[in-house]
Design a protein around this motif. Structure first.
Motif, PDB file in Angstrom:
ATOM      1  N   TRP A  60     -40.858 -34.904 -44.929  1.00 44.24           N
ATOM      2  CA  TRP A  60     -40.301 -36.200 -45.298  1.00 44.24           C
ATOM      3  C   TRP A  60     -40.087 -36.312 -46.802  1.00 44.24           C
ATOM      4  O   TRP A  60     -39.134 -36.956 -47.253  1.00 44.24           O
ATOM      5  N   VAL A  61     -40.937 -35.685 -47.591  1.00 45.28           N
ATOM      6  CA  VAL A  61     -40.727 -35.674 -49.042  1.00 45.28           C
ATOM      7  C   VAL A  61     -39.402 -34.995 -49.375  1.00 45.28           C
ATOM      8  O   VAL A  61     -38.647 -35.449 -50.248  1.00 45.28           O
ATOM      9  N   LEU A  62     -39.094 -33.907 -48.664  1.00 46.11           N
ATOM     10  CA  LEU A  62     -37.861 -33.171 -48.915  1.00 46.11           C
ATOM     11  C   LEU A  62     -36.647 -33.865 -48.311  1.00 46.11           C
ATOM     12  O   LEU A  62     -35.627 -34.058 -48.970  1.00 46.11           O
ATOM     13  N   SER A  63     -36.758 -34.238 -47.019  1.00 45.50           N
ATOM     14  CA  SER A  63     -35.578 -34.701 -46.296  1.00 45.50           C
ATOM     15  C   SER A  63     -35.341 -36.196 -46.408  1.00 45.50           C
ATOM     16  O   SER A  63     -34.208 -36.660 -46.236  1.00 45.50           O
ATOM     17  N   GLY A  64     -36.399 -36.982 -46.684  1.00 40.72           N
ATOM     18  CA  GLY A  64     -36.218 -38.420 -46.798  1.00 40.72           C
ATOM     19  C   GLY A  64     -35.253 -38.788 -47.912  1.00 40.72           C
ATOM     20  O   GLY A  64     -34.448 -39.718 -47.782  1.00 40.72           O
ATOM     21  N   LEU A 220     -23.051 -50.716 -38.904  1.00 35.75           N
ATOM     22  CA  LEU A 220     -22.564 -49.691 -37.973  1.00 35.75           C
ATOM     23  C   LEU A 220     -22.539 -48.313 -38.626  1.00 35.75           C
ATOM     24  O   LEU A 220     -22.969 -47.319 -38.023  1.00 35.75           O
ATOM     25  N   LEU A 221     -22.042 -48.241 -39.861  1.00 31.49           N
ATOM     26  CA  LEU A 221     -22.002 -46.956 -40.552  1.00 31.49           C
ATOM     27  C   LEU A 221     -23.419 -46.466 -40.850  1.00 31.49           C
ATOM     28  O   LEU A 221     -23.727 -45.272 -40.664  1.00 31.49           O
ATOM     29  N   GLY A 222     -24.298 -47.370 -41.278  1.00 29.25           N
ATOM     30  CA  GLY A 222     -25.662 -46.976 -41.607  1.00 29.25           C
ATOM     31  C   GLY A 222     -26.409 -46.424 -40.406  1.00 29.25           C
ATOM     32  O   GLY A 222     -27.065 -45.370 -40.491  1.00 29.25           O
ATOM     33  N   VAL A 223     -26.308 -47.113 -39.271  1.00 28.24           N
ATOM     34  CA  VAL A 223     -26.984 -46.637 -38.066  1.00 28.24           C
ATOM     35  C   VAL A 223     -26.384 -45.300 -37.615  1.00 28.24           C
ATOM     36  O   VAL A 223     -27.113 -44.371 -37.242  1.00 28.24           O
ATOM     37  N   GLY A 224     -25.062 -45.199 -37.654  1.00 25.28           N
ATOM     38  CA  GLY A 224     -24.416 -43.954 -37.233  1.00 25.28           C
ATOM     39  C   GLY A 224     -24.828 -42.763 -38.087  1.00 25.28           C
ATOM     40  O   GLY A 224     -25.186 -41.707 -37.562  1.00 25.28           O
ATOM     41  N   VAL A 225     -24.790 -42.934 -39.410  1.00 25.40           N
ATOM     42  CA  VAL A 225     -25.162 -41.839 -40.312  1.00 25.40           C
ATOM     43  C   VAL A 225     -26.639 -41.478 -40.143  1.00 25.40           C
ATOM     44  O   VAL A 225     -27.012 -40.299 -40.134  1.00 25.40           O
ATOM     45  N   THR A 226     -27.498 -42.504 -39.982  1.00 21.61           N
ATOM     46  CA  THR A 226     -28.935 -42.236 -39.802  1.00 21.61           C
ATOM     47  C   THR A 226     -29.193 -41.433 -38.538  1.00 21.61           C
ATOM     48  O   THR A 226     -29.956 -40.454 -38.544  1.00 21.61           O
ATOM     49  N   LEU A 227     -28.554 -41.819 -37.433  1.00 22.76           N
ATOM     50  CA  LEU A 227     -28.779 -41.121 -36.172  1.00 22.76           C
ATOM     51  C   LEU A 227     -28.265 -39.689 -36.219  1.00 22.76           C
ATOM     52  O   LEU A 227     -28.836 -38.788 -35.589  1.00 22.76           O
ATOM     53  N   VAL A 228     -27.194 -39.461 -36.965  1.00 21.29           N
ATOM     54  CA  VAL A 228     -26.672 -38.099 -37.088  1.00 21.29           C
ATOM     55  C   VAL A 228     -27.561 -37.252 -37.995  1.00 21.29           C
ATOM     56  O   VAL A 228     -27.869 -36.088 -37.695  1.00 21.29           O
ATOM     57  N   LEU A 229     -28.005 -37.831 -39.109  1.00 22.10           N
ATOM     58  CA  LEU A 229     -28.774 -37.061 -40.089  1.00 22.10           C
ATOM     59  C   LEU A 229     -30.223 -36.818 -39.663  1.00 22.10           C
ATOM     60  O   LEU A 229     -30.798 -35.772 -39.956  1.00 22.10           O
ATOM     61  N   LEU A 230     -30.830 -37.797 -38.993  1.00 22.54           N
ATOM     62  CA  LEU A 230     -32.263 -37.734 -38.732  1.00 22.54           C
ATOM     63  C   LEU A 230     -32.698 -36.469 -37.995  1.00 22.54           C
ATOM     64  O   LEU A 230     -33.632 -35.785 -38.435  1.00 22.54           O
ATOM     65  N   PRO A 231     -32.072 -36.101 -36.868  1.00 27.37           N
ATOM     66  CA  PRO A 231     -32.514 -34.864 -36.213  1.00 27.37           C
ATOM     67  C   PRO A 231     -32.213 -33.607 -37.023  1.00 27.37           C
ATOM     68  O   PRO A 231     -32.873 -32.579 -36.846  1.00 27.37           O
ATOM     69  N   LEU A 232     -31.239 -33.689 -37.923  1.00 25.52           N
ATOM     70  CA  LEU A 232     -30.911 -32.520 -38.747  1.00 25.52           C
ATOM     71  C   LEU A 232     -31.960 -32.309 -39.826  1.00 25.52           C
ATOM     72  O   LEU A 232     -32.439 -31.185 -40.039  1.00 25.52           O
ATOM     73  N   VAL A 233     -32.337 -33.385 -40.511  1.00 20.98           N
ATOM     74  CA  VAL A 233     -33.291 -33.230 -41.606  1.00 20.98           C
ATOM     75  C   VAL A 233     -34.722 -33.066 -41.106  1.00 20.98           C
ATOM     76  O   VAL A 233     -35.596 -32.605 -41.839  1.00 20.98           O
ATOM     77  N   GLN A 234     -34.971 -33.433 -39.845  1.00 21.81           N
ATOM     78  CA  GLN A 234     -36.323 -33.334 -39.295  1.00 21.81           C
ATOM     79  C   GLN A 234     -36.457 -32.249 -38.231  1.00 21.81           C
ATOM     80  O   GLN A 234     -37.456 -32.210 -37.512  1.00 21.81           O
ATOM     81  N   GLN A 235     -35.482 -31.369 -38.142  1.00 20.58           N
ATOM     82  CA  GLN A 235     -35.471 -30.434 -37.019  1.00 20.58           C
ATOM     83  C   GLN A 235     -36.633 -29.446 -37.042  1.00 20.58           C
ATOM     84  O   GLN A 235     -37.021 -28.939 -35.994  1.00 20.58           O
ATOM     85  N   GLN A 236     -37.238 -29.192 -38.190  1.00 15.09           N
ATOM     86  CA  GLN A 236     -38.392 -28.292 -38.236  1.00 15.09           C
ATOM     87  C   GLN A 236     -39.672 -28.960 -37.736  1.00 15.09           C
ATOM     88  O   GLN A 236     -40.604 -28.288 -37.311  1.00 15.09           O
TER      89      GLN A 236
END
Length: 491
Positions: A60-64, A220-236
């Protein structure tokens, strides 16, 4: 959609010296914010020891930071277009400076994570104002030079982060050196705030836009971008496949955003004008940026891990190993910014090809076993790849924003950078997954894992090359005598 190619730049009250000084302040701020994307990577071991952080905390320090950075770009760009870039720039810079100090003083992982989340949002406020300011104050060849300097800043800040981080950790010691990574922003930020308020343009071109800032579009844009980015930045850290369901859910929100913006635009200025995607220079340029950053950013992520964890190099040595890329990128970006108006998209295509060649050469020199140090082996190929990168980032940004009207400059730049942030997250997720899975499958063969991952990164960049070639071919057809587009332009 009308463009601003023939319109004079908004330079009222801005002589040459003041315009370039304003650009200098903007570049310093952009450098700090983009540096903080990569500089923290080498500080992770120190943070782990000092705060007893869990792997999830460190992720979270890195990806947040990257998550909130990408989330705020378009709304912040729109705010700057509507209410003045100076207000947004200075407010973002004050918040970034304060959160840097808070992060450096962190006494627990949660404290540091919250500071990084807010710091990333502040960075997202700052960056669109710099691109919008360039659109507002510069035109023609000067705009190319200004974007060339911005491109060099982007390339250098991304590549030099591990080196500067290593130096600061060496200076501050293993236990507390990571705090210097954040504290270094404070004095620079204070000076930039004072100069920014004095030099940055207070209002965009024309009558100030006092319409609402499209709150539903922001959500709408904020929720969309968050949902797309979240699994990518937290995939490890997020195990299992259910996390990937967030991406199609995010795409649904982004489609809803597009439909709402089309409707909203009938009454007022939308958060983002979808007609920009009707400009080939903007749509293909945004795609090139997304794909290039997917491959470009992932390289430094896996190379730092390969050197430090796989081969046992120090943080400083790992940073020095990336320096040839940074130097090559700086030199070529300055040149590319000067000649982009002459050569256009073919220049970007050449740069992408050189990057792919440089990465292929890196894979070749690392084949088999060798007693020569890896930083020495990769120095020349990385220099070549850096030279190519300098011909990609700055010229592509110049060409992508060349037809964007100044009143949409901030939101247009914000969407371009949002694509770059999504590309970076997706590239690190894909290339990083291949890297770690290869390490596990080969029982610790870090060299093989790095080579295989580098091939994937080069392949992603090759897709960007295909997009650039499509633009070149379409432009060639359009400019041929007798072509419909040329005939329409003539009439």
């Amino acid at each position: 959609m009308s463009t601003d190619r023939s319109a004079p730049a908004d330079t009222a009250g801005y002589g040459d010296r003041r315009r370039w000084r304003a650009l200098g302040v903007g570049l310093v701020a952009a450098f700090m914010t983009l540096l903080d994307v990569s500089i923290v990577n080498v500080a992770v071991p120190s943070i782990d020891r000092a705060l007893n952080a869990t792997p999830s905390d460190l992720q979270w320090v890195l990806s947040g930071y990257a998550l909130t950075f990408g989330l705020i770009l378009v709304p912040a760009g729109r705010f700057g277009d509507a209410r003045g870039r100076r207000t947004a720039f200075v407010a973002g810079l004050i918040l970034f400076t304060l959160t840097s100090a808070v992060a450096g003083l962190a006494g627990s992982p949660l404290w540091l994570i919250i500071a990084r989340l807010v710091q990333g949002a502040a960075a997202g406020v700052i960056n669109p104002q710099v691109s919008g300011m360039i659109q507002q104050l510069f035109r023609g060849a000067e705009r190319g030079r200004a974007f060339g300097l911005l491109g060099a800043t982007i390339g250098i800040s991304t590549a030099v982060g591990p080196l500067l981080g290593g130096l600061l950790i060496q200076l501050g010691g293993e236990q507390h050196g990571w705090r210097f990574v954040f504290f270094v922003n404070v004095p620079v930020g204070i000076v930039a705030v004072l100069l920014g308020w004095r030099l940055m343009p207070a209002r965009p071109t024309g009558v100030p836009d006092r319409h609402r800032l499209d709150p539903l579009g922001v959500v709408l844009l904020g929720v969309g971008v968050t949902l797309v980015l979240l699994p990518l930045v937290q995939q490890q850290q997020w195990h299992g496949g259910t996390k990937w369901l967030l991406i199609p859910a995010g795409l649904v929100f982004l489609i809803a955003f597009g439909l709402w913006e089309r409707r909203y635009a009938r009454r007022q200025q939308p958060l983002f004008d979808l007609r920009l995607f009707g400009l080939r220079s903007y749509s293909l340029g945004t795609l090139i940026g997304l794909l290039y950053f997917a491959g470009f950013t992932a390289i430094f992520f896996i190379f730092t891990i390969y050197l430090q964890i796989g081969l046992g190099y120090s943080a400083l040595a790992a940073g020095l190993a990336i320096t040839p890329f940074a130097l090559g990128s700086a030199v070529a970006a300055a040149v590319g910014g000067r000649v982009v108006n002459r050569y256009g998209r073919p220049l970007v295509g050449v740069g992408l090809l050189v990057v792919v060649v440089g990465l292929a050469a890196t894979v070749w020199v690392l084949r088999g076993s060798s007693h020569v140090s890896v930083p020495l082996l990769t120095a020349v190929p990385f220099l070549v790849a850096g030279l190519g990168s300098g011909l990609v980032i700055a010229p592509n940004q110049t060409l992508t924003l060349s037809e964007v009207p100044v009143p949409q400059a901030g939101s247009g730049a914000g969407m371009l950078q949002t694509g770059q942030r999504i590309g970076s997250a997706a590239g690190i997720a894909a290339v990083g997954s291949l890297f770690f899975s290869t390490v596990a499958a080969t029982r610790g063969n870090w060299s093989a894992a790095f080579r295989h991952s580098l091939v994937l990164a080069a392949g992603i960049i090759a897709l960007a090359l295909v997009a650039a070639l499509v633009d070149v071919v379409l432009e060639h057809r359009r400019s041929r005598p007798g072509s419909p587009a040329r005939s329409d332009a003539a009439s």
